[in-house]
Design a protein around this motif. Structure first.
Motif, short mmCIF file in Angstrom:
data_model
loop_
_atom_site.label_atom_id
_atom_site.label_comp_id
_atom_site.label_asym_id
_atom_site.label_seq_id
_atom_site.Cartn_x
_atom_site.Cartn_y
_atom_site.Cartn_z
N ASN B 94 -23.35 18.16 57.56
CA ASN B 94 -23.97 16.87 57.26
C ASN B 94 -23.76 16.55 55.79
N LEU B 96 -25.42 15.00 52.97
CA LEU B 96 -26.80 14.60 52.71
C LEU B 96 -26.86 13.45 51.73
N GLN B 187 -33.67 22.08 53.28
CA GLN B 187 -32.43 21.91 54.03
C GLN B 187 -32.03 23.15 54.81
#
Lengths: 227, 227
Positions: B94, B96, B187
DNA sequence: GAGTGGTCTAGACCACACA
DNA sequence: GTGTGGTCTAGACCACTCT
């Protein structure tokens, strides 16, 4: 034309994409002709680049520029005293405990020790300028290194004694992070669960394990190298 | 007699202490004669042992067995996707955040960036089988790598894009342990202050920095190699 | 000055992997 | 088979460093 010069030229062509990733480059004979040198010179230059991961070479298949180069970082594994002295500090150590004991299963399995024997278990605190630097927990195979029992480990620590007296043929090493155990924390003058840098190393003389050691460094320790 | 055979014989003599640590060993010419091969063959064998740290060689001074060998551990620096896939897991990531920003002083100093410019700052979470594996915080020099701004980083992450499109000539890397920051912890799905394994890497194209990246791995990550 | 390792050369043969 | 890299050889010259 030296092999370093050839290597530099080749490296330039790779980084400037004259030869693209994945592409086949000319053979050694052609390059030797182009650079006006012997094939052996080209060979040495390319061989080293292949070891560094920039080229892939195959007999008959030729030499290609690696698509996803796996670069190699080389770390120096030196004795702790040198590590400390390189930082410009005074080295000292305390032997916290030293005794013969039956190793736990995890240890005896990793060292391939026959069951039932007792082996040497040493805990050492290494210090830099008198302050805790690293905590060492070491098992030593008394079958492989019987002389160690006679050695005087008050002046020279186990690490240095082994380096001089039981050269290893190969070994494995791992690096990781962990929370400090209570005992580690107490010795290193930090809090339990504070992050420590862990190096675990096992060394062998052909099929016989020599030692298995776990080193715990405080958080300000960094292991550096060039790539 | 191949160079590997010569190397093996020499290594045996060292580990069996036929040649003691610190001792001078015979010259290349003598060894070549003894082993019945050319001097170049002996040279290659000994050169490699010297690179490995077992021997010390000096012109005129001859070759000695190293007293305190500084062994070298070689770590493979590959792209994260391969790291994950080698563990038999499915890789995904991902992005971020990704924005142009003025880097903090510590970053611009480390990357030798002229002041006032904005550079690309990317935060990425790398996942293995959908679970957090590593958190990456990266600054990219937009002066050195202007094309990156046009690149589509949704399919290929910044790491892989750079490896293919901005080959570095050199760099530095460091390994350490630290407590997770709040953001890293969030995270990585761990608690703040939990130990994380940190790899910090900077890469350069001659005098121009390419990227500076900090990777935070969860505690179960181990970096392994053979020595 | 002299002795050692560092490197280059020209040629040769071998080992492997592809057709 | 054929072409590539892998290696060995014998000889040469150079570079460093110790005396």
């Amino acid at each position: 034309m030296t092999w370093q010069a050839v290597q530099a030229k080749v490296q330039r062509r790779i980084s400037e994409r004259v030869w693209e990733p994945g592409a086949l480059i000319p053979g050694e004979k052609d390059l030797a002709e182009e650079f006006g040198c012997a094939r052996a010179t080209v060979n040495r230059a390319l061989r080293q680049l292949a070891e560094a991961g920039l080229l892939e070479r195959r007999r008959k298949g030729g030499t290609r520029v690696t698509r996803h180069p796996v670069r190699k970082a080389t770390l120096d594994i030196s004795i702790t005293r040198h590590e400390v002295e390189q930082r410009g500090k005074a080295y000292s150590f305390n032997t916290l405990s030293k005794r013969l004991a039956a190793p736990p299963k995890a240890i005896s399995a990793a060292m391939k020790l026959p069951p039932g024997e007792k082996h040497l278990h040493i805990k050492t605190l290494h210090k830099a300028d008198g302050r805790p630097f690293m905590f060492e927990d070491r098992w030593i195979n008394t079958l492989t290194v019987p002389h160690l029992l006679d050695a005087d480990l008050s002046q020279v620590n186990a690490n240095e004694w082994l380096v001089e007296n039981a050269l290893f043929t190969h070994g494995s090493i791992s690096f990781s992070a962990a929370g400090a155990t209570k005992y580690q924390a107490q010795q290193l003058a930090i809090e339990p669960e504070d992050a420590v840098f862990i190096i675990q190393r096992s060394t062998w003389q052909s099929d016989h394990s020599i030692t298995l050691v776990k080193l715990a460094y405080t958080q300000d320790f960094k292991m550096r190298t060039q790539i």
